[in-house]
Design a protein around this motif. Structure first.
Motif, mmCIF file in Angstrom:
data_model
loop_
_atom_site.group_PDB
_atom_site.id
_atom_site.type_symbol
_atom_site.label_atom_id
_atom_site.label_comp_id
_atom_site.label_asym_id
_atom_site.label_seq_id
_atom_site.Cartn_x
_atom_site.Cartn_y
_atom_site.Cartn_z
ATOM 1 N N ASP A 112 -9.101 -18.267 -4.625
ATOM 2 C CA ASP A 112 -8.694 -17.565 -5.849
ATOM 3 C C ASP A 112 -9.918 -17.083 -6.619
ATOM 4 O OD1 ASP A 112 -6.169 -18.257 -5.082
ATOM 5 O OD2 ASP A 112 -5.770 -19.607 -6.767
ATOM 6 N N GLU A 113 -10.901 -17.950 -6.719
ATOM 7 C CA GLU A 113 -12.116 -17.613 -7.480
ATOM 8 C C GLU A 113 -12.850 -16.435 -6.854
ATOM 9 O OE1 GLU A 113 -16.067 -19.826 -9.379
ATOM 10 O OE2 GLU A 113 -14.851 -20.856 -7.873
ATOM 11 N N GLU A 114 -12.887 -16.388 -5.532
ATOM 12 C CA GLU A 114 -13.577 -15.290 -4.852
ATOM 13 C C GLU A 114 -12.879 -13.955 -5.121
ATOM 14 O OE1 GLU A 114 -15.635 -17.427 -0.965
ATOM 15 O OE2 GLU A 114 -13.484 -16.983 -0.924
ATOM 16 N N ILE A 115 -11.552 -13.960 -5.090
ATOM 17 C CA ILE A 115 -10.807 -12.724 -5.359
ATOM 18 C C ILE A 115 -11.027 -12.268 -6.797
ATOM 19 C CG2 ILE A 115 -8.491 -11.729 -5.564
ATOM 20 C CD1 ILE A 115 -7.635 -13.420 -3.206
ATOM 21 N N ILE A 116 -10.964 -13.212 -7.732
ATOM 22 C CA ILE A 116 -11.183 -12.872 -9.139
ATOM 23 C C ILE A 116 -12.590 -12.326 -9.346
ATOM 24 C CG2 ILE A 116 -11.380 -13.809 -11.480
ATOM 25 C CD1 ILE A 116 -9.171 -15.838 -10.654
ATOM 26 N N ASN A 117 -13.569 -12.985 -8.738
ATOM 27 C CA ASN A 117 -14.956 -12.512 -8.867
ATOM 28 C C ASN A 117 -15.113 -11.112 -8.285
ATOM 29 O OD1 ASN A 117 -15.811 -14.845 -10.122
ATOM 30 N ND2 ASN A 117 -16.570 -15.797 -8.254
ATOM 31 N N ASP A 118 -14.435 -10.840 -7.181
ATOM 32 C CA ASP A 118 -14.498 -9.510 -6.572
ATOM 33 C C ASP A 118 -13.903 -8.457 -7.510
ATOM 34 O OD1 ASP A 118 -15.719 -10.380 -4.269
ATOM 35 O OD2 ASP A 118 -13.877 -10.543 -3.112
ATOM 36 N N LEU A 119 -12.779 -8.789 -8.141
ATOM 37 C CA LEU A 119 -12.138 -7.847 -9.065
ATOM 38 C C LEU A 119 -13.037 -7.562 -10.263
ATOM 39 C CD1 LEU A 119 -8.495 -9.292 -8.989
ATOM 40 C CD2 LEU A 119 -9.302 -7.197 -7.903
ATOM 41 N N CYS A 120 -13.683 -8.599 -10.774
ATOM 42 C CA CYS A 120 -14.602 -8.421 -11.907
ATOM 43 C C CYS A 120 -15.830 -7.616 -11.482
ATOM 44 C CB CYS A 120 -15.037 -9.778 -12.456
ATOM 45 S SG CYS A 120 -13.710 -10.727 -13.221
ATOM 46 N N ASN A 164 -6.770 5.786 -13.203
ATOM 47 C CA ASN A 164 -6.294 6.962 -12.478
ATOM 48 C C ASN A 164 -6.563 6.928 -10.984
ATOM 49 O OD1 ASN A 164 -5.145 8.090 -14.735
ATOM 50 N ND2 ASN A 164 -6.961 9.274 -15.273
ATOM 51 N N LYS A 165 -7.654 6.331 -10.584
ATOM 52 C CA LYS A 165 -7.913 6.234 -9.140
ATOM 53 C C LYS A 165 -9.071 5.321 -8.791
ATOM 54 C CE LYS A 165 -8.572 8.990 -4.962
ATOM 55 N NZ LYS A 165 -8.749 10.338 -4.373
ATOM 56 N N SER A 166 -10.079 5.286 -9.634
ATOM 57 C CA SER A 166 -11.347 4.675 -9.263
ATOM 58 C C SER A 166 -11.222 3.220 -8.832
ATOM 59 C CB SER A 166 -12.337 4.783 -10.426
ATOM 60 O OG SER A 166 -12.602 6.131 -10.711
ATOM 61 N N PHE A 167 -10.457 2.406 -9.600
ATOM 62 C CA PHE A 167 -10.417 0.982 -9.296
ATOM 63 C C PHE A 167 -9.738 0.721 -7.958
ATOM 64 C CE2 PHE A 167 -9.060 -3.395 -9.387
ATOM 65 C CZ PHE A 167 -10.136 -4.052 -9.966
ATOM 66 N N ARG A 168 -8.556 1.290 -7.760
ATOM 67 C CA ARG A 168 -7.840 1.009 -6.515
ATOM 68 C C ARG A 168 -8.601 1.548 -5.302
ATOM 69 N NH1 ARG A 168 -4.396 4.548 -9.408
ATOM 70 N NH2 ARG A 168 -4.224 6.636 -8.475
ATOM 71 N N LEU A 187 -11.494 -0.837 -4.738
ATOM 72 C CA LEU A 187 -10.985 -2.104 -4.210
ATOM 73 C C LEU A 187 -10.731 -1.995 -2.708
ATOM 74 C CD1 LEU A 187 -9.941 -4.974 -4.628
ATOM 75 C CD2 LEU A 187 -7.737 -4.006 -5.337
ATOM 76 N N LYS A 188 -10.123 -0.908 -2.291
ATOM 77 C CA LYS A 188 -9.875 -0.711 -0.859
ATOM 78 C C LYS A 188 -11.192 -0.643 -0.093
ATOM 79 C CE LYS A 188 -7.650 2.276 2.525
ATOM 80 N NZ LYS A 188 -7.042 3.592 2.801
ATOM 81 N N THR A 189 -12.180 0.060 -0.666
ATOM 82 C CA THR A 189 -13.486 0.170 -0.024
ATOM 83 C C THR A 189 -14.183 -1.186 0.047
ATOM 84 O OG1 THR A 189 -13.737 2.440 -0.808
ATOM 85 C CG2 THR A 189 -15.745 1.292 -0.157
ATOM 86 N N LEU A 191 -11.768 -5.862 5.993
ATOM 87 C CA LEU A 191 -10.498 -6.555 6.214
ATOM 88 C C LEU A 191 -9.334 -5.588 6.367
ATOM 89 C CD1 LEU A 191 -10.864 -9.401 3.552
ATOM 90 C CD2 LEU A 191 -11.121 -9.619 6.021
ATOM 91 N N PHE A 192 -9.424 -4.448 5.664
ATOM 92 C CA PHE A 192 -8.314 -3.495 5.620
ATOM 93 C C PHE A 192 -8.464 -2.359 6.634
ATOM 94 C CE2 PHE A 192 -7.765 -4.388 0.783
ATOM 95 C CZ PHE A 192 -7.178 -5.602 1.083
ATOM 96 N N GLU A 193 -9.510 -2.401 7.445
ATOM 97 C CA GLU A 193 -9.893 -1.260 8.265
ATOM 98 C C GLU A 193 -8.732 -0.663 9.069
ATOM 99 O OE1 GLU A 193 -14.093 -0.202 10.327
ATOM 100 O OE2 GLU A 193 -13.208 -2.121 10.822
ATOM 101 N N ASP A 194 -7.948 -1.510 9.736
ATOM 102 C CA ASP A 194 -6.873 -1.016 10.593
ATOM 103 C C ASP A 194 -5.494 -1.239 9.988
ATOM 104 O OD1 ASP A 194 -6.970 -3.743 10.759
ATOM 105 O OD2 ASP A 194 -6.458 -3.843 12.883
ATOM 106 N N LEU A 195 -5.453 -1.548 8.693
ATOM 107 C CA LEU A 195 -4.185 -1.923 8.064
ATOM 108 C C LEU A 195 -3.230 -0.742 7.949
ATOM 109 C CD1 LEU A 195 -2.906 -4.460 6.904
ATOM 110 C CD2 LEU A 195 -3.766 -3.825 4.667
#
Length: 270
Positions: free
Chosen positions: A111-119, A144-148, A151-153, A158-162
């Motif tokens: 959980d902490e790693e995900i939160i740190n990544d978002l911050c 409008n677009k930048s965060f999402r 986040l994907k980038t 992990l998301f490469e072939d999702l």
């Protein structure tokens, strides 16, 4: 100028202070978007993405959330279906399946790693932000677009072939967070027939021994409290026990907490 505009203006000021080297401003930006490192409390924007990435909680009324999920969808009908405000059941099911895949890919992160990544992503955008016109602001830049997109980038490895992956079990049917939930006594007997004497057991769930404010809750709500708060089950375990998706359980528990808080404001007269 209304409160929201004042808030946007204050965040704008904080962003420029952060760009000038103020770590305090960086902390205030993170707090403004919903995470307080001191209390570990999550809310608003960062809380929304954490609950989506970790627990699969989807607010289909939120356009930003729908457009984030859409980035991982290859089927055109589903992509088109995520644009309008209202989604049909098949679109929601496809979206939830995709989010389940995202949750699975992130399962090894704490959980902490995900939160740190978002911050980290939020502050990265704050460093990058440039003012463009009087009607543009940092919050719009983020929403409008930048965060999402960032986040994907950030999780590209992990998301490469999702986008085209189909290697996942189908989801069980579930109910939306605003649906009413009822359940019959036979189900309770199957679950609690050996646990009747427990403090939050069968009789408490049926309301026979429940006191205020818990006697004002539904049987479903008392069951959820018994399983999650008394027995210590996870949202996923409670969902499996009660036959509902974990994000339904998460949403309903949040509603229960709010309901109890409101009830406590108006206790019954003796």
């Amino acid at each position: 100028m209304d409160d929201k505009e004042l808030q946007y203006q204050r965040i704008e000021e904080l962003v420029f202070e952060y760009q000038a080297g103020s770590s305090k401003a960086g902390l205030e930006i993170i707090q403004s978007f919903g995470y307080d490192p001191a209390t570990k409390e999550l809310s608003r924007y960062i809380g929304k993405y954490f609950n989506l990435l970790r627990y699969g909680v989807i607010n289909f009324k939120d356009k930003d959330t729908r457009l984030f999920i859409r980035m991982f969808v290859s089927e055109q009908a589903v992509r088109d279906g995520l644009i309008p405000f209202y989604q049909y059941a098949d679109i929601k099911k496809a979206a939830r399946k995709k989010v389940q895949m995202i949750n699975f890919r992130l399962r090894h992160l704490t959980d902490e790693e995900i939160i740190n990544d978002l911050c980290y992503i939020l502050l990265k955008l704050a460093k990058r932000y440039k003012k463009k016109g009087s009607k543009k602001n940092f919050c719009g830049f983020v929403y409008n677009k930048s965060f999402r997109g960032e986040l994907k980038t950030h999780y590209k490895y992990l998301f490469e072939d999702l986008l085209y992956s189909k290697d996942i079990e189908p989801l069980e049917d579930f109910i939306d967070e605003d649906s009413e939930i009822t359940i019959d006594d036979k189900w309770y007997l199957d679950l609690y027939f050996e646990k009747e004497t427990q403090e939050l057991g069968f009789n408490w769930i049926l309301g026979r021994t429940a006191t205020f404010p818990f006697n004002q809750l539904t049987r479903f709500e008392r069951t959820l409290i018994s399983l999650y708060d008394h027995k210590g089950m996870t949202y996923e375990e409670v969902g499996a026990q009660m036959g509902y998706h974990r994000d339904t359980i998460w949403s309903k528990r949040k509603q229960i907490k709010n309901k109890i808080q409101e009830l406590l404001k108006k206790p019954p007269c003796d």
